[in-house]
Design an enzyme around this catalytic site. Structure first.
Site, PDB file in Angstrom:
ATOM      1  CE  LYS A   1       2.057  -2.994 -14.847  1.00 41.87           C
ATOM      2  NZ  LYS A   1       1.837  -3.426 -13.547  1.00 41.87           N
TER       3      LYS A   1
HETATM    4  N1  PMP Z   1       3.966  -7.512  -9.308  1.00 43.32           N
HETATM    5  C1  PMP Z   1       2.972  -6.907  -9.750  1.00 43.32           C
HETATM    6  C2  PMP Z   1       1.745  -7.988  -9.917  1.00 43.32           C
HETATM    7  C3  PMP Z   1       2.572  -5.653 -10.095  1.00 43.32           C
HETATM    8  O1  PMP Z   1       1.461  -5.356 -10.949  1.00 43.32           O
HETATM    9  C4  PMP Z   1       3.763  -4.886  -9.931  1.00 43.32           C
HETATM   10  C5  PMP Z   1       3.495  -3.429 -10.457  1.00 43.32           C
HETATM   11  N2  PMP Z   1       4.026  -3.333 -11.962  1.00 43.32           N
HETATM   12  C6  PMP Z   1       4.960  -5.339  -9.494  1.00 43.32           C
HETATM   13  C7  PMP Z   1       4.852  -6.507  -9.071  1.00 43.32           C
HETATM   14  C8  PMP Z   1       6.042  -4.398  -9.232  1.00 43.32           C
HETATM   15  O2  PMP Z   1       6.617  -4.079 -10.517  1.00 43.32           O
HETATM   16  P1  PMP Z   1       7.399  -2.675 -10.973  1.00 43.32           P
HETATM   17  O3  PMP Z   1       8.586  -2.535  -9.900  1.00 43.32           O
HETATM   18  O4  PMP Z   1       7.834  -2.912 -12.414  1.00 43.32           O
HETATM   19  O5  PMP Z   1       6.416  -1.540 -10.667  1.00 43.32           O
END
Ligand code: PMP
Length: 307
Positions: free
Chosen positions: A154
């Site tokens: 991220k």
């Molecule tokens: N894809 C992207 C590009 C994101 O930014 C997120 C949010 N973090 C997700 C998927 C979903 O991830 P998570 O379930 O870990 O929040």
């Protein structure tokens, strides 16, 4: 909306007023998007405030730091304890939590930073994409090439892709974008993973050009526990023609239904789909209403602040 004069944030070892938190105009992160972050949620549960999967989120933050060579000294346990303290100091139970690790020192080079800074901010945030089923449009922007950037991390800079894709879809009257990968397969939304439903089974994109979200993993587990088959595979937008429903998953968005993707309208209302059932199970899990599975309870307990 995110803070008021009383709000506290955690910055580099101290709880300070959010409104006085500052960053140098010469910070490497500001110029190059060289920073990593997390999006986490805490929920009010019968047992008090619980951060959902704090351990997994903070492990991913460590992984993201390593992926871009950003040094970072806080342990998962320390981060979890700091977050619980910050929630308490701000009087928040249901909250969104945003840890950001950034290179705040003045540095205009393109070399790995030799130190980092940590901000943790918390605020009250409703479901990011709202409660209503969404109308999506396939984006003209692709997800970043995984050979160009560590796509499973991220990294702040990756989110320029998310911002332009989301804004472009909204400028054409849609609620959100759906992005393809570099090979033309459906990948994910700007900030959420995508699932579709067909013949009583669920399908989602595999590892490759997506962030394999923690909510995505939770939904896959909940579905399998409910006897629903989940397959990770590459699929094109054309293959969605046979789908009976679809939804997005993400920490901020939670589980949100999809009503249409460009001209393709799902005839079954979201409330009658597997996605809606899983949205309920997800809510029950995060708010502690269900008998939590032993491993989930263990995970939560392991990351409670040490008194
Ligand atoms: N894809 C992207 C590009 C994101 O930014 C997120 C949010 N973090 C997700 C998927 C979903 O991830 P998570 O379930 O870990 O929040």
């Amino acid at each position: 909306m995110y803070f008021n004069p009383d709000t506290l944030a955690f910055v580099d070892g101290e709880f300070i007023k959010a409104e006085v938190a500052q960053v140098s105009a010469y910070a490497q992160s500001l110029h190059y998007g060289y920073a990593v972050f997390e999006g986490i949620r805490a929920y009010a549960t019968p047992a008090g405030t619980r951060i959902f999967k704090a351990g997994e989120h903070y492990e991913r933050l460590h992984y993201s730091c390593r992926s871009i060579g950003l040094p970072f000294g806080y342990s998962v346990e320390e981060l979890t304890a700091i977050t619980y303290q910050l929630l308490e100091k701000n009087g928040l139970a249901d909250a969104y939590i945003r840890p950001l690790v950034y290179a705040g020192a003045p540095n205009m080079t393109l070399k790995h930073a030799s130190s980092s800074n940590l901000l943790v901010a918390v605020w009250d945030w409703g479901k990011y994409l709202g409660e209503q089923s969404l109308r999506l449009s396939i984006s003209p922007y692709q997800r970043p090439n995984p050979l160009a950037v560590p796509i499973e991390a991220k990294v702040s800079g990756h989110y320029v892709n998310s911002i332009i894709a989301s804004s472009e879809a909204r400028s054409r009257g849609f609620d959100e974008a759906l992005l393809l990968d570099m090979n033309g397969y459906v990948a994910e939304g700007p900030g959420a993973n995508f699932f579709f439903e067909q013949g009583g089974e669920l399908f989602t994109a595999p590892q490759g050009s997506i962030l394999r979200g923690i909510t995505r993993n939770t939904i896959i587990e909940l579905a399998r526990e409910a006897g629903i088959r989940v397959t990770e595979k590459f699929f094109t937008p054309d293959e969605l023609q046979g789908a009976t429903g679809a939804f997005f998953t993400g920490t901020a968005a939670e589980v949100v239904g999809i009503a249409a993707i460009d001209e393709l309208e799902f005839r079954t209302p979201f409330a009658e789909t597997l996605g809606a059932r899983l949205a309920e199970s997800y809510r029950a899990l995060v708010t502690g209403e269900t008998d939590q599975k032993a491993r989930h309870a263990e995970l939560v307990e392991a990351f409670l602040p040490r008194k």
